[in-house]
Design a protein around this motif. Structure first.
Motif, PDB file in Angstrom:
ATOM      1  N   ILE A   1      -1.060  -7.249  -7.583  1.00 58.05           N
ATOM      2  CA  ILE A   1      -0.773  -6.098  -6.714  1.00 58.05           C
ATOM      3  C   ILE A   1      -1.203  -4.798  -7.382  1.00 58.05           C
ATOM      4  N   VAL A   2      -0.887  -4.657  -8.669  1.00 60.78           N
ATOM      5  CA  VAL A   2      -1.303  -3.459  -9.412  1.00 60.78           C
ATOM      6  C   VAL A   2      -2.823  -3.356  -9.435  1.00 60.78           C
ATOM      7  N   GLY A   3      -3.497  -4.482  -9.643  1.00 60.81           N
ATOM      8  CA  GLY A   3      -4.959  -4.468  -9.691  1.00 60.81           C
ATOM      9  C   GLY A   3      -5.576  -4.024  -8.380  1.00 60.81           C
ATOM     10  N   ILE A   4      -5.041  -4.519  -7.249  1.00 58.53           N
ATOM     11  CA  ILE A   4      -5.577  -4.137  -5.939  1.00 58.53           C
ATOM     12  C   ILE A   4      -5.300  -2.663  -5.652  1.00 58.53           C
ATOM     13  N   LEU A   5      -4.093  -2.186  -5.991  1.00 58.46           N
ATOM     14  CA  LEU A   5      -3.738  -0.792  -5.739  1.00 58.46           C
ATOM     15  C   LEU A   5      -4.624   0.165  -6.537  1.00 58.46           C
ATOM     16  N   LEU A   6      -4.940  -0.208  -7.768  1.00 53.00           N
ATOM     17  CA  LEU A   6      -5.687   0.695  -8.634  1.00 53.00           C
ATOM     18  C   LEU A   6      -7.201   0.603  -8.458  1.00 53.00           C
ATOM     19  N   PHE A   7      -7.694  -0.601  -8.157  1.00 50.95           N
ATOM     20  CA  PHE A   7      -9.146  -0.802  -8.253  1.00 50.95           C
ATOM     21  C   PHE A   7      -9.820  -1.145  -6.927  1.00 50.95           C
TER      22      PHE A   7
ATOM     23  N   ALA B   1      -8.368  -2.806  -0.601  1.00 41.51           N
ATOM     24  CA  ALA B   1      -8.074  -3.993   0.204  1.00 41.51           C
ATOM     25  C   ALA B   1      -6.625  -3.943   0.710  1.00 41.51           C
ATOM     26  N   PRO B   2      -6.382  -4.435   1.933  1.00 42.29           N
ATOM     27  CA  PRO B   2      -4.999  -4.482   2.470  1.00 42.29           C
ATOM     28  C   PRO B   2      -4.172  -5.548   1.748  1.00 42.29           C
ATOM     29  N   ILE B   3      -3.203  -5.108   0.981  1.00 38.00           N
ATOM     30  CA  ILE B   3      -2.457  -6.016   0.109  1.00 38.00           C
ATOM     31  C   ILE B   3      -1.743  -7.108   0.898  1.00 38.00           C
ATOM     32  N   VAL B   4      -1.079  -6.737   1.995  1.00 34.16           N
ATOM     33  CA  VAL B   4      -0.286  -7.715   2.740  1.00 34.16           C
ATOM     34  C   VAL B   4      -1.172  -8.831   3.282  1.00 34.16           C
ATOM     35  N   SER B   5      -2.300  -8.461   3.853  1.00 36.73           N
ATOM     36  CA  SER B   5      -3.215  -9.471   4.412  1.00 36.73           C
ATOM     37  C   SER B   5      -3.772 -10.373   3.322  1.00 36.73           C
ATOM     38  N   VAL B   6      -4.193  -9.755   2.223  1.00 35.69           N
ATOM     39  CA  VAL B   6      -4.742 -10.533   1.108  1.00 35.69           C
ATOM     40  C   VAL B   6      -3.686 -11.481   0.552  1.00 35.69           C
ATOM     41  N   LEU B   7      -2.461 -10.983   0.397  1.00 39.13           N
ATOM     42  CA  LEU B   7      -1.386 -11.799  -0.168  1.00 39.13           C
ATOM     43  C   LEU B   7      -1.068 -12.990   0.739  1.00 39.13           C
ATOM     44  N   ALA B   8      -0.934 -12.730   2.038  1.00 38.85           N
ATOM     45  CA  ALA B   8      -0.584 -13.799   2.970  1.00 38.85           C
ATOM     46  C   ALA B   8      -1.689 -14.854   3.046  1.00 38.85           C
ATOM     47  N   THR B   9      -2.917 -14.386   3.185  1.00 33.55           N
ATOM     48  CA  THR B   9      -4.050 -15.317   3.290  1.00 33.55           C
ATOM     49  C   THR B   9      -4.206 -16.132   2.021  1.00 33.55           C
ATOM     50  N   ASN B  10      -4.023 -15.452   0.885  1.00 28.39           N
ATOM     51  CA  ASN B  10      -4.242 -16.127  -0.393  1.00 28.39           C
ATOM     52  C   ASN B  10      -3.177 -17.167  -0.686  1.00 28.39           C
TER      53      ASN B  10
ATOM     54  N   ALA C   1      -4.064 -17.594  -8.070  1.00 30.52           N
ATOM     55  CA  ALA C   1      -5.115 -17.400  -7.072  1.00 30.52           C
ATOM     56  C   ALA C   1      -5.125 -15.955  -6.565  1.00 30.52           C
ATOM     57  N   PHE C   2      -3.937 -15.370  -6.391  1.00 28.54           N
ATOM     58  CA  PHE C   2      -3.862 -13.976  -5.945  1.00 28.54           C
ATOM     59  C   PHE C   2      -4.428 -13.035  -7.016  1.00 28.54           C
ATOM     60  N   LEU C   3      -4.091 -13.288  -8.274  1.00 29.27           N
ATOM     61  CA  LEU C   3      -4.621 -12.465  -9.356  1.00 29.27           C
ATOM     62  C   LEU C   3      -6.139 -12.602  -9.441  1.00 29.27           C
ATOM     63  N   THR C   4      -6.651 -13.801  -9.191  1.00 31.25           N
ATOM     64  CA  THR C   4      -8.089 -14.021  -9.212  1.00 31.25           C
ATOM     65  C   THR C   4      -8.782 -13.170  -8.150  1.00 31.25           C
ATOM     66  N   ILE C   5      -8.193 -13.134  -6.942  1.00 33.40           N
ATOM     67  CA  ILE C   5      -8.746 -12.303  -5.871  1.00 33.40           C
ATOM     68  C   ILE C   5      -8.726 -10.834  -6.271  1.00 33.40           C
ATOM     69  N   ALA C   6      -7.604 -10.407  -6.854  1.00 33.12           N
ATOM     70  CA  ALA C   6      -7.481  -9.008  -7.266  1.00 33.12           C
ATOM     71  C   ALA C   6      -8.538  -8.648  -8.307  1.00 33.12           C
ATOM     72  N   MET C   7      -8.761  -9.541  -9.254  1.00 33.49           N
ATOM     73  CA  MET C   7      -9.783  -9.276 -10.272  1.00 33.49           C
ATOM     74  C   MET C   7     -11.180  -9.320  -9.666  1.00 33.49           C
ATOM     75  N   GLY C   8     -11.342 -10.164  -8.623  1.00 31.17           N
ATOM     76  CA  GLY C   8     -12.636 -10.238  -7.957  1.00 31.17           C
ATOM     77  C   GLY C   8     -13.023  -8.926  -7.315  1.00 31.17           C
ATOM     78  N   TYR C   9     -12.050  -8.200  -6.755  1.00 33.40           N
ATOM     79  CA  TYR C   9     -12.336  -6.903  -6.150  1.00 33.40           C
ATOM     80  C   TYR C   9     -12.855  -5.896  -7.183  1.00 33.40           C
ATOM     81  N   SER C  10     -12.420  -6.074  -8.421  1.00 37.17           N
ATOM     82  CA  SER C  10     -12.849  -5.151  -9.480  1.00 37.17           C
ATOM     83  C   SER C  10     -14.089  -5.650 -10.215  1.00 37.17           C
ATOM     84  N   ASN C  11     -14.595  -6.828  -9.818  1.00 43.08           N
ATOM     85  CA  ASN C  11     -15.746  -7.448 -10.504  1.00 43.08           C
ATOM     86  C   ASN C  11     -15.468  -7.735 -11.971  1.00 43.08           C
TER      87      ASN C  11
END
Length: 433
Positions: free
Chosen positions: A33-39, A42-51, A293-303
């Motif tokens: 969540i911190v990674g998505i907010l900072l970097f 992306a809509p956190i709720v949608s990403v979290l639910a889907t993931n 898996a959620f952390l992986t997605i978050a890191m993916g957004y930051s490359n």
């Protein structure tokens, strides 16, 4: 913001969450969540639910609770006692005598359990009082069982290989096959150490038991037949291509329940206890996988994984130097985290770098499990040490010292599989060529 800064922030958040005592799974979600907010935006709720849904809906993941339940059923049956009585007659003539029984019993139980803690606890329950009564050195007994209990992570059906296979999107059947030869190698190295130690310390090893005739040995070995049939049914169906790991796990559960019922060990209490224990373990692992898996997605957004892979590649390290650094890194992690957490925390970040270095992901999975096995023997979070401490009341430092030679044998195994990759890859190549 630079990659180094992003990495430090996310690592700091993760370590901070773990330091204040949050569950590993919750720490992973918070860091994501911190990674998505900072970097990213992306809509956190949608990403979290889907993931969470996608990470939990993997069909291959269904094998996980089934294999765990199968191990819990066997843990509560008399088959653990049968393992000892069936193997003992064949070991009495070897240097070290019945000191080898715990190693082989762990190897066999690992093939129907998939869990290091369950393997260690089951074998210890039977072997420790039996060997102490016969006069074997206590340090050797406990070190042997702590070390050989780690085989539950490597020998198929390994729970941690299923977790790695799901996280890395690899064939679980191939991973299982790749773990066979390294597992046998670990058993042989452990038995070699016990034989050498016993030869050098004859005063700490009791006199050999009277010899038995071949007919007597075969009669005693009949107690191994149910476990052997279960192993052949579960593992054989996977290797022959007749069933997927999930299908064979279901067959294994049914067979284990039938065997437990035939032996008179299955009642409402043992059934309920085994089911509850399997549910708790499976839920914990599933939640960790979802967080990973959620952390992986978050890191993916930051490359971050791609940039980390590029950074490692630019270091110019050869494969030996890279693996040496990773081994030290995983050994340090093993002092503080359990094996499943290590695998899910590191797989997504390291796999791109590992593949960029030309290392086979199947080989890397077995290498990773071997390093995680070492973590089962290192304080302060050595799970096998905790299991034995609870069962024997011995100090954790005494148990760590007893397990040290087997820790070194695992390190030697890692060296051998690095030098000769076909120890891991040879069997899968042969079966899938």
């Amino acid at each position: 913001m630079s990659d180094v800064t992003m990495s430090l922030i996310m690592m700091g958040v993760l370590l901070g969450c773990l330091a204040i005592g949050l569950w590993v799974s919750i720490a992973l979600f918070v860091t994501g969540i911190v990674g998505i907010l900072l970097f990213s935006n992306a809509p956190i709720v949608s990403v979290l639910a889907t993931n969470i849904w996608s990470s939990s809906a993997e069909w291959s993941l269904a094998a996980l609770p089934l294999f765990i339940w199968m191990g819990e059923i066997l843990f509560r049956s008399r088959m653990s006692q049968d393992l000892f009585s069936g193997l003992a007659p064949w070991m009495r003539s070897l240097p070290g005598g019945l000191g080898h029984v715990g190693i082989l019993a762990s190897g066999i139980f690992a093939a129907v359990s998939g869990s290091s803690a369950a393997t260690c606890a089951t074998v210890a329950k039977v072997a420790v009082p039996e060997l102490k009564q016969r006069g074997y050195d206590e340090s050797l007994i406990l070190g042997t069982i702590a070390g050989s209990g780690t085989l539950g992570l490597l020998i198929p059906p390994s729970i941690i290989l299923i977790v790695y296979g799901v996280a890395a999107e690899l064939s679980i059947a191939r991973l299982f096959i790749a773990g066979v030869v390294p597992g046998v190698l670990v058993i042989l190295l452990f038995m070699t150490y016990v034989a050498i130690w016993s030869t050098k310390n004859k005063d700490k090893v009791p006199a050999k038991d009277p010899p038995m005739s071949f007919a007597q040995k075969m009669k005693a070995t009949r107690t191994l037949l149910p476990v052997t049939l279960l192993i052949l049914g579960v593992i054989g169906s996977i290797y022959s291509g007749l069933a997927s790991p999930t299908d064979s796990a279901a067959v294994g559960v049914v067979t284990a329940l039938l065997l437990s019922w035939v032996f008179g060990d299955l009642n409402w209490k043992t059934f309920k206890d085994g089911l509850v224990a399997a549910t708790l373990s499976s839920s914990m692992i599933a939640l960790i996988l979802a967080g990973s898996a959620f952390l992986t997605i978050a890191m993916g957004y930051s490359n971050l994984p791609m940039n980390l892979a590029r950074w490692i590649g630019n270091l110019g390290l050869n494969n030996y130097a890279l693996l040496a650094a990773l081994t030290v890194f995983f050994m340090v992690l093993g002092c503080f985290l359990d094996g499943i957490s290590i695998v899910v925390l590191t797989s997504a970040v390291l796999l791109p770098a590992v593949q960029a270095a030309g290392l086979d992901p199947i080989w890397f999975g077995v290498y990773l499990v071997l390093v995680v096995e070492m973590g089962q023997l290192t304080p302060p979070v050595g799970l096998n040490l905790f299991v034995l401490q609870g069962m024997t009341g011995k100090d954790i430092l005494f148990l760590s010292k007893a397990a040290l030679p087997f820790f070194l044998m695992l390190l030697l195994t890692i060296l051998l599989v690095v030098m000769v990759p076909d120890i891991v890859l040879g069997l899968p190549k042969m079966m899938y060529s």
